[in-house]
Scaffold this active site. Structure first.
Site, short mmCIF file in Angstrom:
data_model
loop_
_atom_site.label_atom_id
_atom_site.label_comp_id
_atom_site.label_asym_id
_atom_site.label_seq_id
_atom_site.Cartn_x
_atom_site.Cartn_y
_atom_site.Cartn_z
CB CYS A 113 41.89 47.04 34.12
SG CYS A 113 43.05 46.61 35.43
CG HIS A 246 42.79 50.86 32.88
ND1 HIS A 246 42.41 51.05 34.19
CD2 HIS A 246 43.79 49.93 32.91
CE1 HIS A 246 43.13 50.27 34.97
NE2 HIS A 246 43.98 49.58 34.22
CG ASN A 276 45.74 49.81 37.48
OD1 ASN A 276 44.52 49.86 37.51
ND2 ASN A 276 46.40 48.95 36.71
#
Length: 319
Positions: A113, A246, A276
Site C-alpha cells: 500500500c 492511503h 482500499n
C-alpha cells in the site's frame, strides 16, 4: 537546482461496482457493520479479462493527456503493484509495450500500500539526478483476485483500480522531499503468505491480516512520517493545504488527522466509493482532488501511506 513536478494525473476504475449490500448476500456481514468499521460503501471489481496492466494503461493515458505528453516523451516508467499480471516480465514492461513507449527503463515496485509513495520518490530521484526528463508513475491493483471471499474481515476492505501521474523536470520546486521506511519484523501482520513451487501454490494465496495490530501501527507511523516531512522543509502542520493518505480505513484516516490537528475538510477521502485499492489508492485520490479543483497552484500537498512489510512513507509536494 533541478526538481520534478507533477504535470498530469489520471485514474481508472473498473465498471463493476460491488456494494456492501451485495456483500451481505455473499458473506456474514452487513452494510452497517462495514460502514461503521471501515467507512466503505462500495468498491470496484475488475472484469475477468482485465489485468493490472490494462487498468494501468487507462490511467496512464488519462495522465498523459492531462500533461500533454506522448509515449515518445516518456523516458522512465515505474509501476507500483502487489498484483502483477504475471510473475515476470514486470507489469511495467507489459504497460510499456501497450503504450508504445520504446527503449526507456521500466520496472515494478513492490511496497504494497506504500508502493506509489516508493515509486514516486524513486522517479523524483531519477529526475533530480538528471537520469530522465519525463516519468510515468502508476499504482495499479486487482486485489479481488487475492481475497478469500468467505473471510468477512478482509474481503469487505479491498477494491480494484489504477492511478497515474506524469512527472517532468523543472527548475521550480514540485516534489519537495520524500521519506521512506520499512520494518520487516512486522512482515506477518499483513501478508499474502503464499508462493509457487513446482507449479503448485504453497501456503495461503489470500490476504491475511491482524486488524487491530495494523490499526495501531498505521496511526503511529503515519503521524511520524508527516512530522518528518514538515521538519525537513521547515513547515508547520498549518502549512499543509491537503493531506492525501492511503485509503485503508476511515478510522485510521480520522485518527491520524486528529492526532496531527488537521481538519477533515483538508483531507482527501475516496475510500467510501473505492475501498482500499492498495498502491492505487493515493494516486486515485490525488487525481480526484486535482480534477475537481480542490488542489490549486502553490498549495502544499502531503501524500502518506503505510502497507504490508511493513513499509511506510510520505511525499511532500508544492503544487
Amino acid at each position: 537546482m533541478m526538481y520534478s513536478r507533477i504535470v498530469g494525473t489520471g485514474s481508472y476504475l473498473p465498471e463493476k461496482i460491488l456494494t456492501n449490500h451485495d456483500l451481505e448476500r455473499m458473506v456474514d456481514t452487513s452494510d452497517e457493520w462495514i460502514r461503521t468499521r471501515t467507512g466503505i460503501a462500495e468498491r470496484r471489481i475488475a472484469a475477468d479479462n482485465q489485468m493490472a496492466s490494462d487498468l494501468a494503461l487507462n490511467a496512464s493515458r488519462e495522465a498523459m493527456e492531462a500533461a500533454g505528453v506522448t509515449a515518445a516523451d516518456i523516458d522512465l516508467i515505474i509501476v507500483a503493484t502487489t498484483t502483477p499480471d504475471v510473475i515476470f516480465p514486470s507489469t511495467a514492461c507489459i504497460l510499456q509495450d501497450k503504450l508504445g513507449a520504446k527503449g526507456c527503463p521500466v520496472f515494478d515496485v513492490q511496497a504494497v500500500c506504500s508502493g506509489f509513495i516508493y515509486a514516486l520518490a524513486t522517479a523524483d530521484m531519477f529526475i533530480r539526478a538528471g537520469k530522465c526528463r519525463t516519468a510515468l508513475v502508476v499504482g495499479t491493483e486487482i486485489y479481488s483476485r487475492i481475497l478469500d471471499w468467505t473471510d468477512r474481515t478482509t474481503c469487505v476492505l479491498f477494491g480494484d483500480g489504477a492511478g497515474a501521474v506524469i512527472l517532468t523536470r523543472s527548475d521550480q520546486p514540485g516534489v519537495l522531499s520524500s521519506h521512506l521506511h520499512a520494518d520487516g519484523s512486522h512482515s506477518k501482520i499483513l501478508a499474502v503468505p503464499g508462493s509457487i513451487c513446482g507449479g503448485k501454490v504453497q501456503g495461503t494465496p489470500f490476504v491475511t491480516m491482524e486488524g487491530n495490530t495494523v490499526f495501531k501501527f498505521a496511526i503511529k507511523v503515519l503521524e511520524e512520517v508527516v512530522y518528518e516531512a514538515l521538519a525537513e522543509n521547515n513547515l508547520q502542520v498549518s502549512d499543509i493545504d491537503w493531506l492525501i493518505p492511503h485509503q485503508a480505513n476511515i478510522r485510521i484516516i480520522v485518527s491520524t488527522a486528529r492526532k496531527l490537528g488537521i481538519s477533515m475538510e483538508k483531507v482527501v477521502v475516496t475510500l467510501d466509493r473505492q475501498g482500499n485499492t492498495s498502491a492505487a489508492s493515493i494516486p486515485l485520490a490525488l487525481d480526484a482532488a486535482v480534477r475537481d479543483g480542490r488542489i490549486k497552484s502553490g498549495q502544499h500537498v502531503l501524500l502518506e501511506g503505510v502497507g504490508g512489510g511493513f513499509t511506510w512513507g510520505s511525499v511532500l509536494i508544492r503544487w
